[in-house]
Enzyme design. Structure first.
Site, PDB file in Angstrom:
ATOM      1  N   LEU A 130      28.078 -14.783  43.011  1.00  0.00           N
ATOM      2  CA  LEU A 130      28.044 -15.641  41.828  1.00  0.00           C
ATOM      3  C   LEU A 130      28.376 -16.837  42.339  1.00  0.00           C
ATOM      4  O   LEU A 130      29.491 -17.084  42.244  1.00  0.00           O
ATOM      5  CB  LEU A 130      28.685 -15.000  40.622  1.00  0.00           C
ATOM      6  CG  LEU A 130      28.234 -13.878  40.128  1.00  0.00           C
ATOM      7  CD1 LEU A 130      29.202 -13.448  39.148  1.00  0.00           C
ATOM      8  CD2 LEU A 130      26.835 -14.015  39.243  1.00  0.00           C
ATOM      9  N   PRO A 131      27.496 -17.762  42.848  1.00  0.00           N
ATOM     10  CA  PRO A 131      27.756 -18.981  43.436  1.00  0.00           C
ATOM     11  C   PRO A 131      28.742 -20.208  42.784  1.00  0.00           C
ATOM     12  O   PRO A 131      28.182 -21.317  42.592  1.00  0.00           O
ATOM     13  CB  PRO A 131      26.695 -19.733  43.932  1.00  0.00           C
ATOM     14  CG  PRO A 131      25.525 -19.066  42.784  1.00  0.00           C
ATOM     15  CD  PRO A 131      26.074 -17.869  42.553  1.00  0.00           C
ATOM     16  N   CYS A 132      30.034 -19.870  42.499  1.00  0.00           N
ATOM     17  CA  CYS A 132      30.788 -20.760  41.862  1.00  0.00           C
ATOM     18  C   CYS A 132      30.949 -22.057  43.093  1.00  0.00           C
ATOM     19  O   CYS A 132      31.603 -23.088  42.506  1.00  0.00           O
ATOM     20  CB  CYS A 132      32.137 -20.293  41.457  1.00  0.00           C
ATOM     21  SG  CYS A 132      33.091 -19.079  42.662  1.00  0.00           S
ATOM     22  N   HIS A 133      30.752 -21.656  44.284  1.00  0.00           N
ATOM     23  CA  HIS A 133      31.136 -22.858  45.336  1.00  0.00           C
ATOM     24  C   HIS A 133      30.128 -24.144  44.944  1.00  0.00           C
ATOM     25  O   HIS A 133      30.273 -25.204  45.494  1.00  0.00           O
ATOM     26  CB  HIS A 133      30.941 -22.124  46.510  1.00  0.00           C
ATOM     27  CG  HIS A 133      29.564 -21.778  46.833  1.00  0.00           C
ATOM     28  ND1 HIS A 133      29.432 -20.483  46.645  1.00  0.00           N
ATOM     29  CD2 HIS A 133      28.637 -22.369  47.631  1.00  0.00           C
ATOM     30  CE1 HIS A 133      28.228 -20.106  47.193  1.00  0.00           C
ATOM     31  NE2 HIS A 133      27.767 -21.335  47.696  1.00  0.00           N
TER      32      HIS A 133
END
Length: 171
Positions: A130-133
């Site tokens: 889950l690409p919070c970056h």
């Protein structure tokens, strides 16, 4: 305290951003933890499962630049609001960034809700997948990342995204 009817299992893997602990419960990935130790956490068993094997394989392919979209069963634990934010994260394409404010607007939240989105983003239990970056400040700066800003920059570089440090180096 009653025992969990679905015990979790985990494996530790190495990656370009450090040792990661992958945690599965009930046939779904529930967490990825940074800075995993080899001896692990006492609340769950060490050992593989089909989900953990696939998560490991997909992460290896991602870090090798061969995978852009994860296809794993996910079950992140959080509030309804957090899960709404994480659903938006899951839709951010590889190699792109967005802002906390843009996510707030997409969710139909009032101006100023970017802090609440940032808080939910910071509570994401399944980073990288889950690409919070891929979420940055309104001015494009890297802000807040549970794994540290150096890891956030590494992940963005892996995806071909220039960060403000890259821009500063040009001038």
């Amino acid at each position: 305290m009653p025992s969990d009817p679905q015990p979790s299992r985990s494996v530790v893997t190495t990656s370009p951003i450090g040792r990661l602990e992958l945690v599965e419960r009930g046939g779904a990935l529930v967490a990825i933890r940074f800075d995993a130790s080899a001896d692990g956490s006492p609340e769950h068993e060490r050992g593989g499962s089909a989900v953990l094997t696939e998560a490991h394989a997909q992460l290896a392919a991602y870090f090798a630049g061969r995978l852009r979209v994860f296809d794993l069963p996910l079950r992140p634990a959080g509030t309804d609001f957090q899960r709404r934010v994480w659903d938006v994260l899951a839709e951010i394409p590889w190699g792109t960034i967005t802002t906390y404010g843009a996510i707030a607007a997409e969710l139909g939240l009032p101006p100023g809700a970017s802090r609440a989105v940032g808080s939910a983003n910071g509570a994401n239990p399944i980073p990288v997948v889950l690409p919070c970056h891929r979420v940055v400040g309104a001015d494009g700066t890297l802000t807040g990342y549970a794994g540290g800003l150096e890891r956030k920059a590494q992940l963005l570089h892996l995806e071909g995204v220039a960060t403000e440090a890259d821009q500063d180096a040009l001038f």
